[in-house]
Scaffold this active site. Structure first.
Site, PDB file in Angstrom:
ATOM      1  N   HIS A  87       0.816  -1.216   0.000  1.00  0.00           N
ATOM      2  CA  HIS A  87       0.000   0.000   0.000  1.00  0.00           C
ATOM      3  C   HIS A  87       0.852   1.270   0.000  1.00  0.00           C
ATOM      4  O   HIS A  87       0.364   2.346  -0.322  1.00  0.00           O
ATOM      5  CB  HIS A  87      -0.980   0.000   1.187  1.00  0.00           C
ATOM      6  CG  HIS A  87      -0.364   0.336   2.510  1.00  0.00           C
ATOM      7  ND1 HIS A  87       0.065  -0.620   3.397  1.00  0.00           N
ATOM      8  CD2 HIS A  87      -0.105   1.532   3.097  1.00  0.00           C
ATOM      9  CE1 HIS A  87       0.539  -0.037   4.482  1.00  0.00           C
ATOM     10  NE2 HIS A  87       0.459   1.274   4.321  1.00  0.00           N
TER      11      HIS A  87
ATOM     12  N   ASP B 215       0.061  -7.619   1.569  1.00  0.00           N
ATOM     13  CA  ASP B 215       0.421  -6.204   1.604  1.00  0.00           C
ATOM     14  C   ASP B 215       1.937  -6.020   1.576  1.00  0.00           C
ATOM     15  O   ASP B 215       2.486  -5.155   2.252  1.00  0.00           O
ATOM     16  CB  ASP B 215      -0.169  -5.512   2.840  1.00  0.00           C
ATOM     17  CG  ASP B 215      -0.055  -3.993   2.759  1.00  0.00           C
ATOM     18  OD1 ASP B 215      -0.126  -3.452   1.641  1.00  0.00           O
ATOM     19  OD2 ASP B 215       0.124  -3.347   3.813  1.00  0.00           O
TER      20      ASP B 215
ATOM     21  N   GLY C  75       3.615   6.351   8.034  1.00  0.00           N
ATOM     22  CA  GLY C  75       4.943   6.533   7.474  1.00  0.00           C
ATOM     23  C   GLY C  75       5.906   5.427   7.880  1.00  0.00           C
ATOM     24  O   GLY C  75       6.961   5.252   7.274  1.00  0.00           O
TER      25      GLY C  75
ATOM     26  N   SER D 104       5.007   2.245   7.874  1.00  0.00           N
ATOM     27  CA  SER D 104       4.643   1.033   7.152  1.00  0.00           C
ATOM     28  C   SER D 104       5.774   0.574   6.258  1.00  0.00           C
ATOM     29  O   SER D 104       6.378   1.367   5.536  1.00  0.00           O
ATOM     30  CB  SER D 104       3.396   1.281   6.290  1.00  0.00           C
ATOM     31  OG  SER D 104       2.232   1.248   7.074  1.00  0.00           O
TER      32      SER D 104
ATOM     33  N   GLY E  98     -10.598 -27.347  -4.287  1.00  0.00           N
ATOM     34  CA  GLY E  98     -11.674 -27.575  -3.335  1.00  0.00           C
ATOM     35  C   GLY E  98     -13.036 -27.442  -3.972  1.00  0.00           C
ATOM     36  O   GLY E  98     -13.162 -27.107  -5.147  1.00  0.00           O
TER      37      GLY E  98
END
Length: 227
Positions: free
Chosen positions: A34, A64, A144, A146, A202
């Protein structure tokens, strides 16, 4: 100093900034997806104030995480630790760029509050659910930060901070980091394929359905419910 080889990464636009970790000396950096999402141009500012243009190597929306690369050589690199050895109560040290370039390279400390915390985030637009298996800490992880490093007392990376999780569940006084053992596998896929390969197989049921009497006679038994 713990994490001395974790260098800040930021976008050049006014839309935001973030942090990153150099893990290969020829310029490969891991950060949050992000942080770079939607960027037309990505620039990386190193601790020596050099600014380099970066290209995207691979991204993974689910975790992410993203790998980007700058053209450089002989860069100091961060050492990945083993998050399976982390225990609740261990010292946790977070490094990043809270609130942008004004506070580059900020270091905060706390403890490991919980391990293998499962955070379920639902995309309000698409309804898609993502489950994150993360480390919880009380070390400050601010906007900031991240993509920055969560380290142990030896300066080894044990997690990659993600403010996206904090923002999604509106937590206060808690930080979350993607544990580095899971991140290592994702990094390998991003380096090799540019994306994460998640094979699956599945059968998915849509719920109970009604079956007509004529159909029951045809198959020779009652079939009042099915999938």
């Amino acid at each position: 100093t713990p994490c001395e080889h974790s260098f800040p990464t930021r976008r050049s636009s006014d839309l935001g900034n973030g942090s990153g970790i150099i893990f290969k000396s020829d310029g490969y950096i891991i950060t949050n997806y992000h942080v770079i999402k939607g960027s037309k141009e990505i620039k990386v500012k190193l601790s020596n104030d050099n600014v380099l243009k970066a290209t995207v190597v691979g991204t993974d929306v689910i975790s992410d995480l993203a790998v980007i690369k700058v053209e450089a050589s002989n860069l100091p690199i961060a050492k990945f630790g083993d998050s399976s050895k982390v225990k609740i109560g261990d010292i946790a040290i977070a490094i990043g760029n809270p609130l942008g370039k004004q506070f580059l390279g900020t270091v905060t400390a706390g403890i490991i509050s919980a391990l293998d915390r499962r955070i379920n985030i639902v995309n309000k637009k698409t309804g898609e659910q993502t489950i994150y298996k993360v480390i919880q800490t009380d070390a400050d992880v601010n906007p900031g930060s991240s993509g920055g490093a969560l380290c142990n007392i030896y300066g080894e990376i044990i997690g990659i901070n993600s403010l996206k999780i904090n923002s999604a569940i509106e937590t206060y006084g808690m930080g979350f980091a993607i544990n580095i053992n899971e991140a290592k596998e994702i990094i390998n896929d991003l380096m090799t394929h540019g994306k994460v390969i998640r094979p699956a197989i599945g059968v998915y049921g849509t719920g109970a359905i009604s079956v007509s009497r004529s159909e029951e006679r045809r198959v020779g038994k009652e079939c009042s419910q099915g999938v």
